[in-house]
Scaffold this motif. Structure first.
Motif, mmCIF file in Angstrom:
data_model
loop_
_atom_site.group_PDB
_atom_site.id
_atom_site.type_symbol
_atom_site.label_atom_id
_atom_site.label_comp_id
_atom_site.label_asym_id
_atom_site.label_seq_id
_atom_site.Cartn_x
_atom_site.Cartn_y
_atom_site.Cartn_z
ATOM 1 N N ARG A 37 0.914 -1.246 0.189
ATOM 2 C CA ARG A 37 -0.024 -0.034 0.128
ATOM 3 C C ARG A 37 0.883 1.374 0.112
ATOM 4 O O ARG A 37 0.444 2.212 -0.559
ATOM 5 C CB ARG A 37 -0.888 0.009 1.286
ATOM 6 C CG ARG A 37 -2.034 -0.900 1.299
ATOM 7 C CD ARG A 37 -2.893 -0.967 0.285
ATOM 8 N NE ARG A 37 -3.866 -1.756 0.058
ATOM 9 C CZ ARG A 37 -5.255 -2.204 0.811
ATOM 10 N NH1 ARG A 37 -5.448 -1.105 1.794
ATOM 11 N NH2 ARG A 37 -5.892 -3.126 0.551
ATOM 12 N N ARG A 49 -10.555 -2.860 -3.346
ATOM 13 C CA ARG A 49 -9.386 -3.264 -2.612
ATOM 14 C C ARG A 49 -9.903 -4.050 -1.191
ATOM 15 O O ARG A 49 -10.776 -3.248 -0.825
ATOM 16 C CB ARG A 49 -8.306 -2.207 -2.311
ATOM 17 C CG ARG A 49 -7.707 -2.123 -3.588
ATOM 18 C CD ARG A 49 -6.686 -0.816 -3.813
ATOM 19 N NE ARG A 49 -6.060 -1.029 -2.567
ATOM 20 C CZ ARG A 49 -4.969 -0.100 -2.375
ATOM 21 N NH1 ARG A 49 -4.631 1.033 -3.496
ATOM 22 N NH2 ARG A 49 -4.131 -0.172 -1.503
ATOM 23 N N ARG A 50 -9.295 -4.833 -0.864
ATOM 24 C CA ARG A 50 -9.594 -5.359 0.793
ATOM 25 C C ARG A 50 -8.969 -4.189 1.630
ATOM 26 O O ARG A 50 -7.826 -3.671 1.192
ATOM 27 C CB ARG A 50 -9.090 -6.869 0.716
ATOM 28 C CG ARG A 50 -9.652 -7.757 0.148
ATOM 29 C CD ARG A 50 -9.383 -9.152 0.253
ATOM 30 N NE ARG A 50 -8.983 -9.976 -0.763
ATOM 31 C CZ ARG A 50 -8.634 -11.007 -1.133
ATOM 32 N NH1 ARG A 50 -8.065 -11.618 0.032
ATOM 33 N NH2 ARG A 50 -8.434 -11.438 -2.402
ATOM 34 N N SER A 51 -9.149 -4.708 3.037
ATOM 35 C CA SER A 51 -8.406 -4.023 3.926
ATOM 36 C C SER A 51 -6.928 -4.673 4.191
ATOM 37 O O SER A 51 -6.700 -5.585 3.326
ATOM 38 C CB SER A 51 -8.963 -4.020 5.369
ATOM 39 O OG SER A 51 -8.989 -5.397 5.738
ATOM 40 N N VAL A 52 -6.173 -4.018 4.605
ATOM 41 C CA VAL A 52 -4.695 -4.519 4.690
ATOM 42 C C VAL A 52 -4.771 -5.907 5.355
ATOM 43 O O VAL A 52 -3.838 -6.611 5.179
ATOM 44 C CB VAL A 52 -3.807 -3.344 5.381
ATOM 45 C CG1 VAL A 52 -2.432 -3.998 5.818
ATOM 46 C CG2 VAL A 52 -3.674 -2.169 4.770
ATOM 47 N N GLU A 55 -6.104 -8.397 3.126
ATOM 48 C CA GLU A 55 -5.185 -8.977 2.169
ATOM 49 C C GLU A 55 -4.113 -9.702 2.786
ATOM 50 O O GLU A 55 -3.694 -10.767 2.310
ATOM 51 C CB GLU A 55 -4.533 -7.503 1.667
ATOM 52 C CG GLU A 55 -3.662 -7.830 0.337
ATOM 53 C CD GLU A 55 -4.491 -8.403 -0.686
ATOM 54 O OE1 GLU A 55 -3.817 -9.151 -1.492
ATOM 55 O OE2 GLU A 55 -5.657 -7.962 -0.824
#
Length: 70
Positions: A37, A49-52, A55
């Motif tokens: 990111r 996008r997924r959250s960190v 992911e």
């Protein structure tokens, strides 16, 4: 012909091993997800996008089965 059957205790033991490996590798994949990111992206995809954290979990869950092969 000899067949080996997975017993309940072996299955439970594998589940515990899976969770331990997930707990051990998740922080590494979390760092990798954060770095992805922060660093400039090479792709300009329009996919959501997924959250960190999501992911990192997805990366860990895709890599862990290789530890159980063989």
């Amino acid at each position: 012909m000899h067949r080996s059957f997975v017993t309940g205790s072996r299955s439970q033991q594998e589940q515990v091993q899976f969770r331990v490996i997930l707990a051990a590798t998740y922080p590494v994949f979390l760092i990798a997800a954060v770095l992805q990111r922060v660093l400039p992206a090479r792709e300009h995809g329009t996919a959501p996008r997924r959250s960190v954290f999501g992911e990192a979990r997805a990366m860990a869950l895709s890599a862990i089965p290789f530890a159980f092969m063989g």
